[in-house]
Design an enzyme around this catalytic site. Structure first.
Site, PDB file in Angstrom:
ATOM      1  N   LYS A  31       0.919   4.133  -2.775  1.00  0.00           N
ATOM      2  CA  LYS A  31       0.551   5.515  -2.456  1.00  0.00           C
ATOM      3  C   LYS A  31       1.699   6.493  -2.719  1.00  0.00           C
ATOM      4  CE  LYS A  31      -3.764   5.064  -1.328  1.00  0.00           C
ATOM      5  NZ  LYS A  31      -4.755   5.433  -2.375  1.00  0.00           N
ATOM      6  N   TYR A  84       0.833  -1.214   0.000  1.00  0.00           N
ATOM      7  CA  TYR A  84       0.000   0.000   0.000  1.00  0.00           C
ATOM      8  C   TYR A  84       0.867   1.263   0.000  1.00  0.00           C
ATOM      9  CZ  TYR A  84      -3.858   3.034   1.679  1.00  0.00           C
ATOM     10  OH  TYR A  84      -4.802   4.023   1.840  1.00  0.00           O
TER      11      TYR A  84
HETATM   12  P1  NDP Z   1     -13.369   2.271   1.378  1.00  0.00           P
HETATM   13  O1  NDP Z   1     -12.810   0.891   1.485  1.00  0.00           O
HETATM   14  O2  NDP Z   1     -14.425   2.708   2.332  1.00  0.00           O
HETATM   15  O3  NDP Z   1     -13.919   2.513  -0.109  1.00  0.00           O
HETATM   16  C1  NDP Z   1     -13.157   2.175  -1.229  1.00  0.00           C
HETATM   17  C2  NDP Z   1     -14.090   1.949  -2.409  1.00  0.00           C
HETATM   18  O4  NDP Z   1     -13.290   1.567  -3.549  1.00  0.00           O
HETATM   19  C3  NDP Z   1     -15.067   0.779  -2.142  1.00  0.00           C
HETATM   20  O5  NDP Z   1     -16.375   1.161  -2.489  1.00  0.00           O
HETATM   21  C4  NDP Z   1     -14.524  -0.315  -3.054  1.00  0.00           C
HETATM   22  O6  NDP Z   1     -15.502  -1.194  -3.572  1.00  0.00           O
HETATM   23  C5  NDP Z   1     -13.939   0.492  -4.192  1.00  0.00           C
HETATM   24  N1  NDP Z   1     -13.027  -0.313  -4.987  1.00  0.00           N
HETATM   25  C6  NDP Z   1     -12.107  -1.203  -4.556  1.00  0.00           C
HETATM   26  N2  NDP Z   1     -11.479  -1.788  -5.578  1.00  0.00           N
HETATM   27  C7  NDP Z   1     -12.027  -1.261  -6.714  1.00  0.00           C
HETATM   28  C8  NDP Z   1     -11.805  -1.481  -8.100  1.00  0.00           C
HETATM   29  N3  NDP Z   1     -10.883  -2.363  -8.536  1.00  0.00           N
HETATM   30  N4  NDP Z   1     -12.539  -0.777  -8.996  1.00  0.00           N
HETATM   31  C9  NDP Z   1     -13.470   0.100  -8.567  1.00  0.00           C
HETATM   32  N5  NDP Z   1     -13.730   0.352  -7.274  1.00  0.00           N
HETATM   33  C10 NDP Z   1     -13.010  -0.317  -6.347  1.00  0.00           C
HETATM   34  O7  NDP Z   1     -12.095   3.237   1.434  1.00  0.00           O
HETATM   35  P2  NDP Z   1     -11.905   4.768   1.910  1.00  0.00           P
HETATM   36  O8  NDP Z   1     -13.074   5.580   1.554  1.00  0.00           O
HETATM   37  O9  NDP Z   1     -11.405   4.739   3.295  1.00  0.00           O
HETATM   38  O10 NDP Z   1     -10.646   5.172   1.012  1.00  0.00           O
HETATM   39  C11 NDP Z   1     -10.767   5.861  -0.238  1.00  0.00           C
HETATM   40  C12 NDP Z   1      -9.364   6.180  -0.759  1.00  0.00           C
HETATM   41  O11 NDP Z   1      -8.667   6.963   0.212  1.00  0.00           O
HETATM   42  C13 NDP Z   1      -8.507   4.944  -1.016  1.00  0.00           C
HETATM   43  O12 NDP Z   1      -7.705   5.161  -2.155  1.00  0.00           O
HETATM   44  C14 NDP Z   1      -7.672   4.867   0.226  1.00  0.00           C
HETATM   45  O13 NDP Z   1      -6.485   4.158  -0.009  1.00  0.00           O
HETATM   46  C15 NDP Z   1      -7.445   6.339   0.530  1.00  0.00           C
HETATM   47  N6  NDP Z   1      -7.101   6.608   1.918  1.00  0.00           N
HETATM   48  C16 NDP Z   1      -7.953   6.301   2.968  1.00  0.00           C
HETATM   49  C17 NDP Z   1      -7.578   6.570   4.273  1.00  0.00           C
HETATM   50  C18 NDP Z   1      -8.461   6.278   5.439  1.00  0.00           C
HETATM   51  O14 NDP Z   1      -8.022   6.499   6.589  1.00  0.00           O
HETATM   52  N7  NDP Z   1      -9.675   5.779   5.273  1.00  0.00           N
HETATM   53  C19 NDP Z   1      -6.283   7.192   4.588  1.00  0.00           C
HETATM   54  C20 NDP Z   1      -5.481   7.464   3.435  1.00  0.00           C
HETATM   55  C21 NDP Z   1      -5.892   7.180   2.164  1.00  0.00           C
HETATM   56  P3  NDP Z   1     -15.896  -2.560  -2.793  1.00  0.00           P
HETATM   57  O15 NDP Z   1     -16.686  -2.120  -1.628  1.00  0.00           O
HETATM   58  O16 NDP Z   1     -16.703  -3.340  -3.787  1.00  0.00           O
HETATM   59  O17 NDP Z   1     -14.592  -3.225  -2.434  1.00  0.00           O
END
Ligand code: NDP
Length: 249
Positions: free
Chosen positions: A154, A150
């Protein structure tokens, strides 16, 4: 000015908050996630507030699915000129226990996904002579135990963002990255579960190290995305903004 945006991973969490926020700014939004049906709540939140949105099911790591998804948004909502590469997954493990599948899956969604989506959407941006790309990085880009895959992805998002900024600037397109710190979402709930602690306990532990003394909310990130996507941010490109309740390098 009203534009068409695509937010990936917008069924929940940061992506959902971002899609709703961009719609509130007046943009039509392609709400993209793996499962089209899972996008229903985000789409209704937008349409109930009189915005325009459609649900689009696509795996961002699949080139053919990405091309079809972007074409559908262009046809139904108009040429997309705002792209938020937010879709993400975690497959945490210490290096010696990390499988090749865990490595490939994480780099596939974050890096390959952002590459495929950006390559497809930039055609519309270049044609329009205007565009905004926002990529979701993370404070984990600076290194985080158990996240070799990850954090590599990132950190990669940051180099990718800076290169897009250099290549696409002459076409009126900016590219910026947001590196969130600890945000309450299903992703961080899953981390607490993996660590075998309750979510409340996990939040308390994380907040102890956050200068503003609270956990981040998806809306905190959506606010930063909205700034980068605004007309006013046209001279801001190739930047990485840490949105973490305190300073990060
Ligand atoms: P969530 O896991 O709540 O949401 C991520 C979404 O991405 C889910 O709806 C998931 O779908 C979807 N997804 C996963 N794989 C794919 C794919 N191959 N194609 C299309 N959609 C996909 O994550 P967050 O909202 O917490 O995170 C959002 C972003 O922010 C991410 O990039 C994360 O790495 C980044 N981030 C988050 C942090 C945090 O503290 N939460 C901190 C730093 C960065 P499904 O449910 O079907 O798997």
């Amino acid at each position: 000015m009203t534009r068409t945006a695509i937010v990936t991973g917008a069924a929940r969490g940061i992506g959902a908050a971002t899609a709703i926020r961009l719609a509130a700014e007046g943009h039509a939004v392609g709400v993209l996630d793996l499962d089209e049906a899972a996008c229903a709540d985000t789409v209704s939140a937008i349409t109930e507030a009189c915005g325009r949105a459609i649900a689009v099911g696509a795996n961002v790591a699949d080139g053919a699915a990405v091309a079809a998804a972007v074409a559908r948004v262009a046809e139904e909502l108009g040429a997309p000129t705002i792209l938020v590469n937010n879709a993400g997954i975690i497959r945490d493990n210490l290096l010696f226990k990390m499988s090749e599948d865990d490595w490939d899956a994480v780099l596939g969604v974050h890096l390959r996904g952002a590459f495929l989506m950006s390559r497809e959407v930039q055609k519309h941006q270049v044609e329009a002579g205007w565009g905004r790309i926002v990529n979701l990085s993370s404070t984990s880009a600076l290194g985080n135990r158990g996240q070799a895959n990850y954090s590599a992805a990132k950190a990669g998002m940051q180099g990718f963002t800076k290169t897009l900024a250099i290549e696409l600037g002459r076409y009126g397109v900016t590219a910026n990255a947001i590196a969130p710190g600890f945000i309450v979402s299903d992703m961080t709930r899953a981390t607490a579960e993996r660590m075998g602690v309750s979510f409340d306990e996990f939040v308390g532990h994380m907040v102890a190290d956050i200068p503003v003394a609270r956990a981040g909310e998806p809306g905190d990130i959506a606010n930063a995305v909205a700034f980068f996507c605004s007309e006013a941010a046209g001279f801001v490109s190739g930047q990485v903004l840490y949105v973490a309740g305190g300073p990060k390098a």
